[in-house]
Design an enzyme around this catalytic site. Sequence first.
Site, PDB file in Angstrom:
ATOM      1  N   ARG A  75     -58.088 -35.399   8.195  1.00 42.26           N
ATOM      2  CA  ARG A  75     -58.592 -34.264   7.414  1.00 42.26           C
ATOM      3  C   ARG A  75     -59.534 -33.454   8.302  1.00 42.26           C
ATOM      4  NH1 ARG A  75     -63.513 -33.993   3.604  1.00 42.26           N
ATOM      5  NH2 ARG A  75     -63.255 -31.927   2.724  1.00 42.26           N
ATOM      6  N   HIS A 119     -64.920 -25.351   4.610  1.00 41.66           N
ATOM      7  CA  HIS A 119     -65.971 -26.367   4.785  1.00 41.66           C
ATOM      8  C   HIS A 119     -67.190 -25.653   5.375  1.00 41.66           C
ATOM      9  CE1 HIS A 119     -66.522 -30.970   5.217  1.00 41.66           C
ATOM     10  NE2 HIS A 119     -67.705 -30.433   5.416  1.00 41.66           N
ATOM     11  N   GLU A 164     -67.011 -29.477  -1.489  1.00 39.09           N
ATOM     12  CA  GLU A 164     -68.338 -29.709  -2.077  1.00 39.09           C
ATOM     13  C   GLU A 164     -69.065 -28.462  -2.604  1.00 39.09           C
ATOM     14  OE1 GLU A 164     -70.672 -31.977   0.700  1.00 39.09           O
ATOM     15  OE2 GLU A 164     -69.451 -33.745   0.428  1.00 39.09           O
ATOM     16  N   ASN A 298     -66.042 -36.937  -2.404  1.00 37.99           N
ATOM     17  CA  ASN A 298     -66.842 -37.442  -1.290  1.00 37.99           C
ATOM     18  C   ASN A 298     -67.946 -38.289  -1.888  1.00 37.99           C
ATOM     19  OD1 ASN A 298     -65.207 -35.846   0.269  1.00 37.99           O
ATOM     20  ND2 ASN A 298     -66.777 -34.312   0.733  1.00 37.99           N
ATOM     21  N   TYR A 300     -71.235 -40.846  -0.994  1.00 38.69           N
ATOM     22  CA  TYR A 300     -72.172 -41.414  -0.020  1.00 38.69           C
ATOM     23  C   TYR A 300     -73.166 -42.375  -0.645  1.00 38.69           C
ATOM     24  CZ  TYR A 300     -70.160 -38.341   3.398  1.00 38.69           C
ATOM     25  OH  TYR A 300     -69.263 -37.751   4.249  1.00 38.69           O
ATOM     26  N   GLU A 356     -64.070 -38.221   1.779  1.00 38.78           N
ATOM     27  CA  GLU A 356     -65.150 -38.574   2.716  1.00 38.78           C
ATOM     28  C   GLU A 356     -65.902 -39.774   2.175  1.00 38.78           C
ATOM     29  OE1 GLU A 356     -68.045 -35.501   3.631  1.00 38.78           O
ATOM     30  OE2 GLU A 356     -66.447 -34.021   3.884  1.00 38.78           O
TER      31      GLU A 356
HETATM   32  C1  FCB Z   1     -70.942 -34.159   3.339  1.00 35.44           C
HETATM   33  C2  FCB Z   1     -70.270 -33.058   4.145  1.00 35.44           C
HETATM   34  C3  FCB Z   1     -69.897 -33.458   5.533  1.00 35.44           C
HETATM   35  C4  FCB Z   1     -70.940 -34.328   6.176  1.00 35.44           C
HETATM   36  C5  FCB Z   1     -71.329 -35.467   5.266  1.00 35.44           C
HETATM   37  C6  FCB Z   1     -72.331 -36.420   5.848  1.00 35.44           C
HETATM   38  O1  FCB Z   1     -71.737 -33.597   2.355  1.00 35.44           O
HETATM   39  O2  FCB Z   1     -69.110 -32.638   3.492  1.00 35.44           O
HETATM   40  O3  FCB Z   1     -69.666 -32.295   6.265  1.00 35.44           O
HETATM   41  O4  FCB Z   1     -72.012 -33.574   6.553  1.00 35.44           O
HETATM   42  O5  FCB Z   1     -71.815 -34.970   4.060  1.00 35.44           O
END
Ligand code: FCB
Length: 449
Positions: A75, A119, A164, A298, A300, A356
Site C-alpha cells: 500500500r 495521504h 484518515e 488504521n 495504533y 495500517e
Molecule cells: C497514521 C498515518 C501514517 C503514519 C502513522 C504512524 O496516522 O496514516 O502516515 O504516520 O500514523
Amino acid sequence: MFKFPDNFVWGVATSSFQIEGAVDVDGRSESIWDRLCKRPGAIADNTNGDVACDHYNRWPEDVKIMSDMGVGAYRFSVAWPRIIPTGRGATNQKGIDFYSRLVDGLLEAGIDPCVTLYHWDLPQILEDQGGWTNRDTAYAFADYTETISRALGDRVKTWVTINEPWCISVLGYINGEHAPGIKNDWPKALSAAHHVMLGHGLAVPIIRDNVPDGEVGITVNLVPNEPASQSGADRDACRHFDGFFNRWYLDPVFGRGYPADRVADLVKAGEIPSSDLPFLHKGDLETIAADSDFLGINYYSRAVIRDEKAENNDPPDVVSTKNETDMGWEVWPLGLEQILVRLKDDYNPKAIQVTENGCAYATAPNADGIVEDTERIAYFDGHIRACAKAIEQGVPLTAYYAWSLLDNFEWAFGYEKRFGLVYVDYDTLDRTPKQSAHWYRDLIQKGGI
Ligand code: FCB
C-alpha cells in the site's frame, strides 16, 4: 497455530510524502507539507521531505526488499502534486510515469499494488484557494481520481480513496500539528472533514467505472475507547470522544449521516453557532454513503477516557498501562480485536482491511549490523493475534498491512520516530531489514500465528 485464510493479504504500507523525497523533480509542485515544513518549529527535528528515504530513486531496491520479505501487497500513496501540479487541470505525464514504473515493478515481483489516492500531500496551490475547506477541492479530487485511476486502473485493483479524515481535520485545523497547521477552528475542521468525505464519495463511482474489476474503500483511523470509571461523567466523556473520533466518519460512510449527539455537543460548547452544518448540501450524505467494497482501518492504540473536570468522580477502575511505544501510545492489542468486532456488529461492512498497524521504536543496528527490534516483533505478534481472534468471531477481515515498510518522515515528529520494518540510515540512505522484517517474512510463509 491459527491459520489465516489462504487468500488473506499480507502487506506493508507507506505514503508518498513520508518516503519519496525528490520534491522538485519531474514537474512535482509544492504540497501543503512542503510548506508546513518551512514553518519554524513545525517539525520536531527541523527536517522536511526533500530527501526522505529517496524512494523516488531507490524504489527498485525497496521492491526487492518487499519481494524478499514475501509480502503479497504494497500500500503506497500517490502524490497529487506529481500528477496534477496545478491542483486541477493539466496532467503531468512524468508524475504518472513514476507510479506506472513502480506498479510494473511490483507486479513483476508478484506484489499487488494498493493505491491510496490522498495521504495528506495536497497541492499547495489548492490550499491557497481554501484547501479542503473549499468545496471545490472535493471536485478537484474527483478529477485527479479520474486521471490516476485511468492511468493505473488496468494494473492496480485495490484503491483507498482517503487516508484518515480525523487526522486531516483535527490535526490540521484543531491542534494545528499537521498541514495546513491551523488551530482551534471547528467550522474549518468540520467543513474540511466533510469535503474530504465528499471527495471519497465522488471518487468511488469513478474508480468503479475505470477499474470494473477493482475494489475501493476509505481508510479511517479508529480509537476504541472506554470510560475510566462507570460514572455518568466518564461515560459521557467517552461518548463525546467516540463521537468525533470514530462515529463522525463511520456513520456518514455507512449512510447514517452525522451523529446528532455529537453535533449537539459542538453547539453546546460554542464550537459551532448552530446545528445547521452549512457545508452540508442536499445529496451529500447519499454521495458519501457510496457503496464501497471494504472499510480500511488504521489501528495504533486505545483511549481510556476520564472526565478531568468532573467533581467527586468515581475512582478510575480502568487505567492505561505504561507499556508504550516511542510515540507514547499504549500497546493494546485487545483494542484491535474489539474495534474489529464492533465494526462487524455496528456497521457490518462487506470486508475490512487493516490498512495500517505498527509501532515506533528507535532500535538501531548493533555492532554486527543487526537490528534487534524485539519490541516491534512483540507488537506485531500481539496485534496479528488480535486479528486472528476477530476472524474467529466472524469479522470479514481480508488484509493486514504493517506500518511501515521503511523508517520514514513521521510528520510533525520528523525522522525521530522509527516505524519501519526496515531501518533507514538517513546519512547513507542504506536500508537494513530489522529482525521484525525477518519475523514478518516467516509469518507470511507460514500463513498463520
Ligand atoms: C497514521 C498515518 C501514517 C503514519 C502513522 C504512524 O496516522 O496514516 O502516515 O504516520 O500514523
